[in-house]
Design a protein around this motif. Structure first.
Motif, mmCIF file in Angstrom:
data_model
loop_
_atom_site.group_PDB
_atom_site.id
_atom_site.type_symbol
_atom_site.label_atom_id
_atom_site.label_comp_id
_atom_site.label_asym_id
_atom_site.label_seq_id
_atom_site.Cartn_x
_atom_site.Cartn_y
_atom_site.Cartn_z
ATOM 1 N N ILE A 43 21.381 89.271 49.279
ATOM 2 C CA ILE A 43 20.536 89.576 48.124
ATOM 3 C C ILE A 43 20.239 88.265 47.396
ATOM 4 C CG2 ILE A 43 20.341 90.896 45.976
ATOM 5 C CD1 ILE A 43 20.564 92.623 48.564
ATOM 6 N N VAL A 98 15.824 91.271 49.257
ATOM 7 C CA VAL A 98 16.600 90.961 50.445
ATOM 8 C C VAL A 98 16.307 89.496 50.765
ATOM 9 C CG1 VAL A 98 16.976 91.484 52.868
ATOM 10 C CG2 VAL A 98 16.500 93.352 51.269
ATOM 11 N N ARG A 128 11.912 94.031 47.868
ATOM 12 C CA ARG A 128 12.772 94.205 46.706
ATOM 13 C C ARG A 128 13.899 95.191 47.016
ATOM 14 N NH1 ARG A 128 8.808 96.213 42.267
ATOM 15 N NH2 ARG A 128 8.360 97.550 44.040
ATOM 16 N N VAL A 129 15.040 94.949 46.408
ATOM 17 C CA VAL A 129 16.167 95.878 46.534
ATOM 18 C C VAL A 129 15.706 97.272 46.115
ATOM 19 C CG1 VAL A 129 18.418 96.480 45.528
ATOM 20 C CG2 VAL A 129 17.955 94.126 46.263
ATOM 21 N N ASP A 151 21.308 94.470 55.844
ATOM 22 C CA ASP A 151 20.502 94.289 54.631
ATOM 23 C C ASP A 151 20.477 95.576 53.813
ATOM 24 O OD1 ASP A 151 19.761 91.617 55.287
ATOM 25 O OD2 ASP A 151 18.126 92.371 56.544
ATOM 26 N N THR A 179 21.915 96.219 50.000
ATOM 27 C CA THR A 179 21.186 96.743 48.838
ATOM 28 C C THR A 179 21.976 97.869 48.182
ATOM 29 O OG1 THR A 179 19.839 98.328 50.105
ATOM 30 C CG2 THR A 179 18.924 96.127 49.797
ATOM 31 N N TYR A 184 24.900 96.250 46.296
ATOM 32 C CA TYR A 184 24.409 95.586 45.095
ATOM 33 C C TYR A 184 24.086 96.624 44.016
ATOM 34 C CZ TYR A 184 21.493 92.740 42.037
ATOM 35 O OH TYR A 184 20.967 92.105 40.955
#
Length: 77
Positions: free
Chosen positions: A9, A22, A28-29, A56, A60, A63
């Motif tokens: 991230i 990413v 975008r996340v 990835d 996300t 995160y």
């Protein structure tokens, strides 16, 4: 800039208005999270975005979980 706990991230003020992405992409996340929330399977996301990996997608989610764990301060009404 990437985060020590989330090297996949990144945040760059010059990309996507500084929103978390990413790393190495302009995805975008929040885009990944919205696709997952809509019921899109991770396999489908990776197929539609071949520059993303399953790691990835997991990043996300991790995160987002970390960010959701922060206290929320509401103004008194």
């Amino acid at each position: 800039m990437t985060f020590a706990d989330f090297p996949r991230i990144a945040v760059d003020p010059a990309i996507c208005g500084g929103r978390p992405i990413v790393a190495g992409t302009r995805v975008r996340v929040s885009d990944v999270l919205e696709m997952l929330a809509a019921g899109t399977a991770p396999d489908e996301i990776v197929r539609d975005f071949p520059y993303l990996a399953h790691d990835d997608i997991r990043a996300t989610l991790g995160y987002a979980a970390m960010m959701a764990g922060h206290p929320v301060v509401l103004a008194a009404e």
